[in-house]
Scaffold this motif. Structure first.
Motif: not given
Length: 351
Positions: A18-20, A31-32, A103-105
């Protein structure tokens, strides 16, 4: 449920992702974080394997999503078709099936955008978020609290062995609560499954230094045989539990001999485990070895004589035969480990 290192590392990987993402200006950052949480693995080697497969699977998903998005739009039916094709390709290529959820995400978040002039840039941004989460999980698993499966496997082996040996001593002395013993026996069977998994994780750990490569190979063999010895010890307890009534009706001299031999063997087993950790520095003395060998020979001869001289009925004798066989197998396994242990410390004294 125990608060273990993997739970902590999952949270840390999500925070890092999240921070990156925020620092790099990639939105939406969650999403990350979602990908990082799905990618964390129980071992460094599995994380390394997973990241290689995940990159390939995500590239497949992203390329399909872009092609179908530009060609057919982002209707739910189109997204479903892309998902089916992506899964089929991943399985066909033999990639890890655990990469499919991420992969679905990737497919869904890329195809959630509108196919316009900025669609490729949008897809690249979303793909970057996913890969950022994957790499965050890899870095956390690599540098923060790397798992020490050797220590954990050894500790669990010692605990399970000592607990089983204690129940055997109580049972052979007619001093046990049957219900409590059987509940503990069920737990020991479950513990064997956990030990097998820990052994697999330990075996998968890679050594990157030639100096320790051969020592690690010998350790893997040692742990495999120590696990086999603990399994045979549990078999002895299971056999005692199943044939407890027949055991209590055996001639007293035979009961006493079984008790003494199992005491010798469980002590022998404990000494082998203690030697691995450095608590014992020498091999078994000759008189200790002779005592165990004589006990094994005496037990076998007395059991065979009990049939010849009709001290046991045929049915009782046959019922007790597996118990005697398990004790003999357990004895052979311990002697085998002792030889392996001596060889290990001969060639890897520094370890």
């Amino acid at each position: 449920m125990r608060f273990g290192a993997r739970i902590f590392k999952t949270g840390l990987a999500i925070v890092l992702a999240l921070y990156a993402a925020t620092w790099l200006g990639l939105e939406p950052a969650f999403f990350a974080g979602l990908t990082a949480g799905l990618t964390i693995q129980p071992s460094i080697y599995r994380t390394y394997q997973r990241i290689l497969h995940q990159i390939q699977a995500n590239v497949i998903g992203a390329v399909l999503a872009v092609i179908f998005g530009l060609a057919f739009g982002n209707e739910p039916f189109v997204i479903g078709v892309v998902v089916v094709i992506a899964i089929a390709i991943i399985l066909r290529l033999g990639l890890d099936s655990s990469t499919i959820p991420v992969t679905l995400v990737t497919i869904i978040i890329i195809m959630s955008g509108s196919p316009d002039d900025g669609y490729l840039l949008f897809a690249a941004s979303r793909f970057s978020l996913i890969m950022l989460g994957v790499f965050s999980a890899f870095l956390v698993n690599l540098f923060f609290l790397p798992p020490k499966y050797e220590n954990k496997l050894y500790d669990e082996l010692v605990t399970t062995t000592e607990n089983t040996a204690r129940w055997i001593r109580l049972t052979t002395r007619h001093d046990t609560n049957i219900q409590a013993r059987r509940e503990d026996l069920d737990e020991s069977r479950e513990k064997l499954t956990e030990l097998d998994q820990l052994y697999l994780f330990y075996k998968e750990e890679r050594n990157y230094f030639k100096k320790t490569k051969f020592a690690k190979a010998r350790k893997i063999v040692l742990f495999r045989e120590m696990l086999a010895a603990t399994r045979k010890l549990i078999h002895v307890l299971e056999s005692l539990d199943e044939r407890e009534n027949d055991y209590y009706h055996m001639p007293e001299n035979m009961q006493r001999l079984i008790l003494q031999q199992l005491d010798h063997l469980t002590n022998y087993h404990g000494r082998i485990l203690a030697r691995y950790s450095g608590k014992v520095t020498t091999q078994m003395t000759d008189w200790m070895t002779d005592e165990i060998d004589e006990g094994n020979e005496s037990l076998t001869e007395l059991f065979m004589d009990s049939y010849d001289y009709k001290e046991l009925e045929r049915e009782e004798w046959l019922n007790l035969l597996p118990l005697i066989a398990y004790i003999i197998e357990y004895n052979s396994q311990l002697e085998h480990i002792d030889r392996l242990m001596e060889s290990y410390f001969t060639y890897h004294q520094d370890e």
